[in-house]
Design a protein around this motif. Structure first.
Motif, short mmCIF file in Angstrom:
data_model
loop_
_atom_site.label_atom_id
_atom_site.label_comp_id
_atom_site.label_asym_id
_atom_site.label_seq_id
_atom_site.Cartn_x
_atom_site.Cartn_y
_atom_site.Cartn_z
N ARG A 50 78.48 6.87 106.30
CA ARG A 50 79.71 7.43 105.75
C ARG A 50 79.34 8.50 104.73
O ARG A 50 78.37 8.35 103.99
N ILE A 51 80.15 9.55 104.70
CA ILE A 51 80.00 10.59 103.69
C ILE A 51 81.34 10.80 103.01
O ILE A 51 82.37 10.94 103.67
N PHE A 52 81.32 10.77 101.69
CA PHE A 52 82.54 10.88 100.91
C PHE A 52 82.81 12.34 100.55
O PHE A 52 81.95 13.20 100.69
N ARG A 53 84.03 12.56 100.06
CA ARG A 53 84.48 13.91 99.73
C ARG A 53 83.51 14.63 98.81
O ARG A 53 83.26 15.81 98.97
N ALA A 54 82.96 13.89 97.85
CA ALA A 54 82.06 14.51 96.88
C ALA A 54 80.65 14.70 97.44
O ALA A 54 79.80 15.27 96.75
N GLY A 55 80.41 14.22 98.64
CA GLY A 55 79.10 14.40 99.25
C GLY A 55 78.21 13.17 99.22
O GLY A 55 77.13 13.18 99.82
N THR A 56 78.64 12.13 98.55
CA THR A 56 77.86 10.89 98.51
C THR A 56 77.80 10.27 99.90
O THR A 56 78.78 10.30 100.64
N THR A 57 76.63 9.73 100.23
CA THR A 57 76.47 9.12 101.55
C THR A 57 76.04 7.66 101.43
O THR A 57 75.40 7.25 100.46
N THR A 58 76.42 6.88 102.42
CA THR A 58 75.97 5.50 102.53
C THR A 58 75.55 5.24 103.97
O THR A 58 76.10 5.86 104.90
N TYR A 59 74.58 4.36 104.14
CA TYR A 59 74.05 4.05 105.46
C TYR A 59 73.92 2.55 105.66
O TYR A 59 73.62 1.81 104.71
N ALA A 60 74.11 2.13 106.89
CA ALA A 60 73.80 0.75 107.24
C ALA A 60 72.29 0.56 107.16
O ALA A 60 71.52 1.50 107.44
N ASP A 61 71.87 -0.62 106.79
CA ASP A 61 70.43 -0.86 106.63
C ASP A 61 69.66 -0.57 107.91
O ASP A 61 68.51 -0.10 107.86
#
Length: 120
Positions: A50-61
């Motif tokens: 996932r990538i948020f509006r501000a550019g932060t990203t998260t990933y599944a392990d």
């Protein structure tokens, strides 16, 4: 309202790479986050990145270090979210879905899905 069109799936050998793209168009000024999910045969759908509006990203392990999500939001009415997938494994075989959540509408939208098959 909002349309999502995915492309880039296909057949690749283990260890190979694929690049998925999702063009999001319409009333998208209120995008909060864009994401890729997947559903493997016989399994539930799961979040990949996932990538948020501000550019932060998260990933599944299970994809950390192998997949990269990015976004092109240079245009007001068309955004593109891309998933670069490297070092693919057979267990990455799934239908991949693009997803976007708009705070302005209080709901999310889904693409039609694109098949990724990792096999020798």
């Amino acid at each position: 309202q909002v349309q999502l069109v995915e492309s880039g799936g296909g057949l690749v050998q283990p260890g190979g790479s694929l690049r998925l793209s999702c063009v999001v168009s319409g009333d998208i000024s209120g995008i909060y986050a864009m994401a890729w999910h997947r559903r493997a045969p016989g399994k539930q759908r799961e979040l990949v990145a996932r990538i948020f509006r501000a550019g932060t990203t998260t990933y599944a392990d299970f994809v950390k270090g192998r997949f990269t999500i990015s976004r092109d939001n240079a245009k007001n009415t068309v955004n593109t979210v891309t998933l670069q997938m490297n070092s693919l494994k057979s267990e990455d075989t799934a239908v991949y879905y693009c997803n976007v959540f708009l705070w302005s509408l209080g709901r999310d939208f889904w693409g039609q899905g694109t098949q990724v098959t990792v096999s020798s």
